[in-house]
Scaffold this motif. Structure first.
Motif, PDB file in Angstrom:
ATOM      1  N   ALA A  82      35.536 -73.590 -20.904  1.00  0.00           N
ATOM      2  CA  ALA A  82      34.606 -74.720 -21.025  1.00  0.00           C
ATOM      3  C   ALA A  82      33.278 -74.283 -21.641  1.00  0.00           C
ATOM      4  N   GLN A  83      32.688 -73.210 -21.104  1.00  0.00           N
ATOM      5  CA  GLN A  83      31.386 -72.797 -21.608  1.00  0.00           C
ATOM      6  C   GLN A  83      31.485 -72.086 -22.954  1.00  0.00           C
ATOM      7  N   VAL A  84      32.394 -71.114 -23.052  1.00  0.00           N
ATOM      8  CA  VAL A  84      32.497 -70.355 -24.305  1.00  0.00           C
ATOM      9  C   VAL A  84      33.349 -71.109 -25.324  1.00  0.00           C
ATOM     10  N   GLY A  85      34.548 -71.536 -24.951  1.00  0.00           N
ATOM     11  CA  GLY A  85      35.441 -72.198 -25.894  1.00  0.00           C
ATOM     12  C   GLY A  85      34.938 -73.546 -26.360  1.00  0.00           C
ATOM     13  N   LEU A  86      34.559 -74.402 -25.418  1.00  0.00           N
ATOM     14  CA  LEU A  86      34.101 -75.748 -25.755  1.00  0.00           C
ATOM     15  C   LEU A  86      32.599 -75.837 -25.988  1.00  0.00           C
ATOM     16  N   GLY A  87      31.874 -74.798 -25.585  1.00  0.00           N
ATOM     17  CA  GLY A  87      30.430 -74.793 -25.774  1.00  0.00           C
ATOM     18  C   GLY A  87      29.668 -75.683 -24.813  1.00  0.00           C
ATOM     19  N   LEU A  88      30.285 -76.020 -23.677  1.00  0.00           N
ATOM     20  CA  LEU A  88      29.629 -76.895 -22.707  1.00  0.00           C
ATOM     21  C   LEU A  88      28.610 -76.114 -21.884  1.00  0.00           C
ATOM     22  N   VAL A  94      43.510 -75.781 -30.887  1.00  0.00           N
ATOM     23  CA  VAL A  94      43.099 -74.656 -31.737  1.00  0.00           C
ATOM     24  C   VAL A  94      44.247 -74.295 -32.672  1.00  0.00           C
ATOM     25  N   PRO A  95      44.031 -74.374 -33.970  1.00  0.00           N
ATOM     26  CA  PRO A  95      45.085 -73.955 -34.905  1.00  0.00           C
ATOM     27  C   PRO A  95      45.297 -72.439 -34.813  1.00  0.00           C
TER      28      PRO A  95
END
Length: 181
Positions: free
Chosen positions: A76-82, A129-130
Motif C-alpha cells: 500500500a505505502q510503497v507499491g500504491l504510494g498511499l 502490474v504488467p
C-alpha cells in the motif's frame, strides 16, 4: 501421520506450474500466505497468542499482525504510494504487532481481517502490474527516498513469509506437536 498438517486429500497450496516471472512471484506468495493460515488453523485465541520462549514476544497471532503490517507497508505505502499509518504499529510501543497480540477472539478476528484485507489489496495491485514493469523503481518515502524495484519488493515479501513460516512451524509444534509440509 496425525501430527502432520495434511494427512489426506490434496494439498490446497498445490496448483498449476506458473509460467513467467510475475506468475512465479505471485504463486510463491500465495503458497506462503496459505501456509501461514494452515499453521494457525484450528487453534484457540489462547493458543494463537501463546508466546514462544521468554523473552521473545513472538506468537502465531503476533506473526499474523506483523505480516498485516508488512503487507500494508510494502504494497500500500510503497507499491500504491498511499500515505496511511501501518496497522499494529505505535511509536510509543515497540513491537506492538507482537506485544499487542492478546488471547481474545476479538484480537484474532481483527488480526486476520486486517491481514486478509491487506493481502487482497496487494493481490489487486500486483494483478495490475504488467510483467514488463517488474524492474520499475518505487520510492520508499519512509526510508528517505530509498528506491526499490517491484521485483525487489516481491522477492523481499517472499523472503519475509519464508522466514516467518519457519517461525510458525516451530510455534505450532510447541503448541500441539503438529509439524509438516
Amino acid at each position: 501421520m496425525a501430527d502432520l498438517w495434511l494427512t489426506s486429500g490434496p494439498d490446497p497450496r498445490d496448483g498449476e506450474q506458473p509460467v513467467g516471472e510475475k506468475a512465479t512471484y505471485a504463486d510463491y506468495l500465495r503458497i506462503y500466505r496459505h501456509t501461514l493460515v494452515l499453521k494457525c488453523e484450528g487453534l484457540s485465541a489462547e493458543q494463537l497468542a501463546t508466546r514462544s520462549v521468554l523473552p521473545s514476544t513472538m506468537s502465531l497471532l503476533g506473526l499474523v499482525r506483523h505480516l498485516a503490517s508488512v503487507e500494508q507497508f510494502w504494497f500500500a505505502q510503497v507499491g500504491l504510494g498511499l500515505e496511511e499509518p501501518q496497522p499494529f504499529r505505535d511509536a510509543e510501543v515497540a513491537d506492538l504487532d507482537f506485544v499487542g497480540a492478546e488471547p481474545t477472539d476479538a484480537c484474532v478476528t481483527e488480526a486476520f481481517d486486517r491481514w486478509r484485507a491487506e493481502v487482497s489489496r496487494a493481490e489487486e495491485w500486483f494483478a495490475q502490474v504488467p510483467e514488463s514493469d517488474l524492474g520499475r523503481e518505487l520510492v520508499i518515502r519512509r526510508r528517505g527516498g530509498e528506491v526499490v524495484t517491484i521485483r525487489d519488493l516481491l522477492v523481499h515479501m517472499i523472503e519475509e513469509y519464508a522466514r516467518h513460516c519457519g517461525h510458525a512451524d516451530l510455534l505450532r509444534e510447541a503448541i500441539d506437536g503438529r509439524t509438516g509440509q
